[in-house]
Design an enzyme around this catalytic site. Structure first.
Site, PDB file in Angstrom:
ATOM      1  N   HIS A 102      67.123  26.346  -4.676  1.00 17.71           N
ATOM      2  CA  HIS A 102      67.533  27.221  -3.584  1.00 17.71           C
ATOM      3  C   HIS A 102      67.665  28.656  -4.103  1.00 17.71           C
ATOM      4  O   HIS A 102      67.865  28.889  -5.291  1.00 17.71           O
ATOM      5  CB  HIS A 102      68.868  26.756  -3.000  1.00 17.71           C
ATOM      6  N   GLU A 107      70.015  30.883  -3.803  1.00 18.13           N
ATOM      7  CA  GLU A 107      71.295  31.203  -4.438  1.00 18.13           C
ATOM      8  C   GLU A 107      71.340  30.690  -5.875  1.00 18.13           C
ATOM      9  O   GLU A 107      71.875  31.360  -6.758  1.00 18.13           O
ATOM     10  CB  GLU A 107      72.467  30.611  -3.637  1.00 18.13           C
ATOM     11  N   CYS A 126      74.245  26.800   2.151  1.00 17.74           N
ATOM     12  CA  CYS A 126      74.449  25.406   2.562  1.00 17.74           C
ATOM     13  C   CYS A 126      75.803  24.888   2.088  1.00 17.74           C
ATOM     14  O   CYS A 126      76.313  25.288   1.047  1.00 17.74           O
ATOM     15  CB  CYS A 126      73.319  24.520   2.051  1.00 17.74           C
ATOM     16  N   CYS A 167      75.130  25.340  -2.176  1.00 18.73           N
ATOM     17  CA  CYS A 167      75.053  26.758  -2.532  1.00 18.73           C
ATOM     18  C   CYS A 167      76.394  27.451  -2.300  1.00 18.73           C
ATOM     19  O   CYS A 167      76.779  28.327  -3.077  1.00 18.73           O
ATOM     20  CB  CYS A 167      73.929  27.435  -1.764  1.00 18.73           C
TER      21      CYS A 167
END
Length: 138
Positions: free
Chosen positions: A54, A56, A79, A89
């Protein structure tokens, strides 16, 4: 109340990162993330090909200790839960000591959409809807 110009500029860059990955991140959305400290970019990331890692995760990994006390600009709400079972995240941002998270639009996935709640419950300043229309279009 409108967002400060600096928030708009950093969010625009986050959306630009997400757009660059469009079509490469299925089944996940394309997301951009920028870590900023003292109004200087520390790191950036976009969702990897195939949806992992992801955005992040990438930005925090590159930022290291510079993430502590910084602001994260994320095109999509971080998320709150991951299907893979690894830390969400939102939790990664909390663990990194990020002081503030600004995101463009809410996560439409009901299984992952409580990121803002997690962040604010942990004392992280959160803000949403900066360039929401643009972020929603990514």
């Amino acid at each position: 109340m409108s967002a400060p110009d600096t928030d708009i500029a950093w969010m625009a860059r986050s959306i630009e990162l997400a757009r660059a990955q469009l079509g490469q991140t299925a089944p996940n959305p394309s997301v951009g993330c920028i870590i900023v400290a003292d109004n200087k970019q520390v790191s950036e990331g976009a969702t990897g090909n195939g949806g992992r890692p992801h955005a992040e995760e990438i930005a925090l990994s590159l930022a290291g200790d510079h993430a502590r006390g910084a602001t994260a600009y994320v095109s999509l709400e971080p998320c709150s839960e991951r299907s893979s079972g690894v830390s969400s995240c939102a939790q990664l941002l909390i663990d990194a000591g990020v002081a503030r998270v600004v995101f463009g639009c809410a996560d439409p996935n009901p299984d992952a959409s409580d990121g803002l709640v997690m962040l604010t419950d942990a004392g992280v300043e959160g803000g949403a809807s900066v360039l929401q229309e643009e972020a929603s279009g990514v």
